[in-house]
Design an enzyme around this catalytic site. Structure first.
Site, PDB file in Angstrom:
ATOM      1  N   SER A   1       0.827  -1.194   0.000  1.00 31.10           N
ATOM      2  CA  SER A   1       0.000   0.000   0.000  1.00 31.10           C
ATOM      3  C   SER A   1       0.874   1.261   0.000  1.00 31.10           C
ATOM      4  CB  SER A   1      -0.947  -0.043   1.206  1.00 31.10           C
ATOM      5  OG  SER A   1      -1.921   0.966   1.157  1.00 31.10           O
TER       6      SER A   1
ATOM      7  N   ASP B   1      -9.786  -4.972  -4.760  1.00 33.36           N
ATOM      8  CA  ASP B   1      -9.167  -3.928  -3.937  1.00 33.36           C
ATOM      9  C   ASP B   1      -9.835  -2.578  -4.194  1.00 33.36           C
ATOM     10  OD1 ASP B   1      -7.453  -2.214  -2.546  1.00 33.36           O
ATOM     11  OD2 ASP B   1      -5.666  -3.342  -3.102  1.00 33.36           O
TER      12      ASP B   1
ATOM     13  N   HIS C   1      -7.448  -5.547  -0.552  1.00 37.08           N
ATOM     14  CA  HIS C   1      -6.250  -4.837  -0.115  1.00 37.08           C
ATOM     15  C   HIS C   1      -5.423  -5.601   0.920  1.00 37.08           C
ATOM     16  CE1 HIS C   1      -4.132  -1.037  -0.447  1.00 37.08           C
ATOM     17  NE2 HIS C   1      -3.999  -0.977   0.858  1.00 37.08           N
TER      18      HIS C   1
END
Length: 391
Positions: A163, A333, A366
């Protein structure tokens, strides 16, 4: 100058619940050592005075010589810290998997998080302590931690970012930083462009200028578990169309492959503070559709910071074409949307063909890339093969 401190404690001396000081030994004693792994702690000071904690798993449970093991650095994302790599059982947690596969594993904890809340002259109660966005993570934290591992091991390292840990690395690479110390980089749920972000909470917060509102109120630290975090969520969840009954799914997307006990651990340990400025910076990226440095909100302030009236852009196409990159992203995601990853891949279209790998995992969202129960088979085996190819 960076300075290091190696600590060895018994597994009963500390606990993972920790304070705002720096005593990061809790990670070793509560999480790593009980699983049978050696664990060491280091302190690294950034050029702008932040004192960061790093943890090292120098070898797998089988032992053996740690002398010539290939170093790999794990960089977490926003609102978490390095413990995120350790929440699953050893056979499912990337840090342990890498150690057992023969790597020398280094885990970072970013400024402001539980184990890295110290500064040479500032306290976390000082507004000035929080006067940074992810720009500073790319400019100061990564050069300090990557440089420290390079210095300690005498080897170039592999990098894994999740991320925001991918965004900071890409930003640094685009300015020519770190490249001389990195063998390759694997980016999980890579965040760069955010225009197509579909997370209801993220879109609502960015559109409503929620971060700017906190800043206007004089709030500098965003603690998701504190009063400010509660107020922020109440504000965002009151926006029509935003459903916050499943907070994790509303923020990250429908993760397919998380163990309930791991989710409980994540919610207990991993919602970590960050700066309000970081949230504002993400909002700017979402609203403008380009990746730039932090906008201070006026041409005068930007001129003082950058010598120009608007913030400079990070040009991802400037990332050296020979740097091996692996991008792993998920079809579910909501933060790192497939369309935004494609924009990043477009920027990398001139990358050396044999140095760029992109893997789309349709069912992943995610957090599956870090905490998925099947991530070793789906992602980590290929990641390790990529590292081995570029070692």
């Amino acid at each position: 100058m960076e300075r290091a401190k190696v600590m060895t404690r018994s597994a009963t001396e500390s606990h993972l619940e920790g304070g705002g000081g720096g005593g990061g030994d809790g990670v070793c004693t509560a999480v790593v050592s009980p699983q049978g792994y050696e664990c060491r702690e280091y302190e690294v000071k950034t050029q702008d005075g932040y004192i960061l904690t790093m943890h090292r798993i120098p070898q797998g449970r089988g032992g053996g010589s740690a002398g010539k093991r290939q170093p790999v650095l794990l960089q977490h994302g926003v609102l978490s810290d390095g413990t995120t790599w350790l929440l699953n059982p050893p056979q499912q947690s990337l840090a342990f998997v890498l150690a057992d596969k023969g790597f020398d594993v280094w885990i970072t904890h970013g400024r402001g998080t539980r184990w890295s809340r110290r500064h040479e002259s500032l306290n976390t109660s000082d507004t000035a302590y929080w006067a940074w966005s992810w720009d500073e993570l790319a400019s100061y934290d990564l050069p300090a931690t990557v440089g420290f591992v390079f210095q300690q091991t005498g080897q170039k390292l592999h990098y894994v970012g999740h991320s925001m840990g991918s965004l900071t690395a890409l930003s640094a690479f685009s300015e020519g930083k770190l490249v001389d110390k990195i063998k390759s980089a694997a980016l999980l749920s890579p965040v760069a462009y955010l225009t197509s972000m579909t997370t209801p909470i993220g879109r609502a917060a960015a559109t409503a200028f929620a971060g700017e509102m906190l800043g206007a109120l004089g709030v500098a630290e965003f603690d998701p578990k504190g009063a400010v975090g509660t107020m922020f969520l109440e504000l965002v969840c009151a926006i029509p169309g935003v459903k916050c009954y499943d907070l994790m799914a509303s923020l990250t997307g429908p993760n397919c492959c998380l163990n309930d006990s791991t989710v409980d651990m994540f919610l207990k340990y991993e919602l970590q503070p960050t700066s309000v400025r970081t949230l504002v910076h993400f909002s700017q990226t979402f609203r403008r559709g380009v990746i730039t440095k932090y906008d201070y909100g006026s041409s005068t302030a930007n001129m003082a910071a950058y010598g120009q009236s608007s913030p400079p852009e990070y040009h991802m196409s400037n990332i050296p074409h020979h740097l091996p990159l692996m991008l792993c992203y998920g079809g579910g995601d909501m933060l790192s949307d497939v369309k935004d990853v494609q924009l990043l891949l477009n920027d990398l279209s001139n990358h050396d063909a044999d140095k760029l790998v992109a893997q789309l995992v349709n069912e992943y969202a995610h957090l599956d890339f870090v905490m998925g129960v099947n991530a070793e088979q789906v992602v980590y085996d290929g990641l390790i093969a990529f590292f081995d190819k570029h070692s």
